[in-house]
Design an enzyme around this catalytic site. Structure first.
Site, short mmCIF file in Angstrom:
data_model
loop_
_atom_site.label_atom_id
_atom_site.label_comp_id
_atom_site.label_asym_id
_atom_site.label_seq_id
_atom_site.Cartn_x
_atom_site.Cartn_y
_atom_site.Cartn_z
N HIS A 13 -7.95 -0.06 -25.86
CA HIS A 13 -8.87 0.06 -26.99
C HIS A 13 -9.79 -1.16 -27.08
O HIS A 13 -10.97 -1.06 -27.39
CB HIS A 13 -8.06 0.22 -28.27
N ALA B 252 -5.20 5.93 -27.27
CA ALA B 252 -3.94 5.59 -27.93
C ALA B 252 -3.54 4.15 -27.69
O ALA B 252 -2.87 3.53 -28.53
CB ALA B 252 -2.83 6.52 -27.46
N CYS B 253 -3.90 3.60 -26.55
CA CYS B 253 -3.39 2.29 -26.12
C CYS B 253 -4.18 1.14 -26.75
O CYS B 253 -5.40 1.07 -26.59
CB CYS B 253 -3.48 2.20 -24.59
N PRO B 254 -3.51 0.22 -27.45
CA PRO B 254 -4.25 -0.88 -28.08
C PRO B 254 -4.90 -1.83 -27.09
O PRO B 254 -5.95 -2.41 -27.38
CB PRO B 254 -3.16 -1.60 -28.89
#
Length: 362
Positions: free
Chosen positions: A100, A95-97
């Site tokens: 990512h 979920a975390c950019p």
């Protein structure tokens, strides 16, 4: 042909084992009391954890705190943390950019067999990121290193009085049992070149930070980070109208600027025919923009798919043509994390169905 409205217009006119997610906090509170491990936080640290989901300051501004751990893995002789196959383990959230980014570079550099990977559950509660089995949460994993229930246990291993946020990514050294680094921009630089001795020949020398472009990449990264990567958060977590308006307008000014850069590019990427970390760092925000940031963070002056044709083309090329981008993009984790974890923004945890599709075909 669809056109973009001028951004400068006045915006007034424009259980871990329970199937019930809402019972997880109660479950983990009980298990944390029952568990006995050596990294129990002190009372001073425990007293501050109730504020883990409070984001903005009293003036309505969201200010991201700097990362706490910034050691570097290096091939230089005598380095405290030399690159070794199987020594390091990466913890991320799909979920975390920020996390990512590291997953993308790990895949693009062929490091899957060199650096281990664990993925936390998409749900972020008062105790921080938690681990789940793939059966409980598809796409998540357990922790194979210390069998932790929460990521915060790694931070308390470093300091029982730790009172910061328990962020991803985390790059862990299994050999010294140490948290090496939790800053994504530094981790992707390590992955970029420090492990080339352990990858297949086709990945050796592949760089996303070429020397000839470093000055330009650094300059672009600086304003993109402030107004786009972090800009969506500064708009979304703002608790005062004027603060929100300032940041959302600055965000769209920067999207306009990026649109112009891509329109003039001689290739499919920001710097022409060369895929760089500038593309990777921007991708993780833009791929979340229409599915999450438009509605959840109120970044709704325009959408990528309808108002930014060059950014839209660039995004679809990365997602559909380069497998490592698509394979590391989990829209279910992305959408559920933001909409069900940020209860101060979305009290009932309703996840919007749209946009459909999450990303449009080429």
């Amino acid at each position: 042909m669809k056109t973009r409205p001028p951004v400068l217009c006045n915006i007034y006119n424009c259980a871990k084992y329970s199937p019930n997610r809402h019972s997880r906090f109660s479950y983990y509170c009980l298990t944390q009391v029952a568990r006995q491990f050596s990294t129990v936080p002190t009372m001073s640290a425990q007293n501050k954890q109730a504020e883990i989901l409070k984001w903005a300051s009293q003036d309505g501004e969201f200010r991201r705190k700097p990362s706490s751990f910034s050691n570097f893995i290096s091939k230089e002789p005598g380095a405290e943390y030399p690159p070794e196959k199987g020594r390091y383990h990466l913890y991320i959230s799909w979920a975390c950019p920020w996390a990512h980014r590291t997953a993308i570079v790990r895949a693009l550099k062929g490091l899957q067999g060199v650096i281990g990977l664990s993925v936390v559950d998409w749900y972020l509660a008062e105790l921080g990121w938690q681990f789940s089995t793939p059966e409980q949460t598809p796409g998540a994993t357990i922790d194979p290193v210390h069998h932790a229930s929460h990521l915060r246990e790694f931070y308390f291993r470093m300091n029982p009085d730790y009172d910061g946020r328990f962020t991803v990514p985390v790059l862990w050294d299994k050999k010294t049992d140490t948290l090496v680094n939790n800053e994504s921009s530094e981790i992707i630089r390590m992955f970029n070149e420090e492990f080339d001795d352990f990858v297949d020949d086709k990945f050796k020398g592949v760089t996303f930070y070429p020397k000839s472009l470093r000055k330009d990449i650094d300059a672009l990264n600086e304003w993109v980070y402030d107004t786009v990567n972090n800009g969506v958060y500064k708009a979304g977590f703002a608790t005062k109208q004027e603060v929100y308006e300032t940041h959302v307008v600055n965000l769209f000014k920067s999207l306009d600027r990026l649109e112009g850069i891509l329109a003039k590019s001689t290739g499919p990427y920001i710097f022409g025919d060369v895929l760089t970390e500038a593309d990777i760092r921007l991708y993780t925000t833009i791929v979340r923009f229409d599915p999450v940031y438009v509605q959840h963070f109120k970044c709704n002056i325009g959408t990528i798919r309808h108002n930014y044709p060059q950014l839209h083309k660039w995004l679809r090329h990365l997602y559909w043509d380069i497998p490592q981008f698509k394979e590391t993009t989990n829209f279910e984790h992305i959408k559920k994390h933001y909409t069900k974890s940020h209860r101060q923004i979305n009290p009932f945890g309703i996840t919007p169905v749209g946009p459909i599709p999450d990303i449009e075909p080429k």
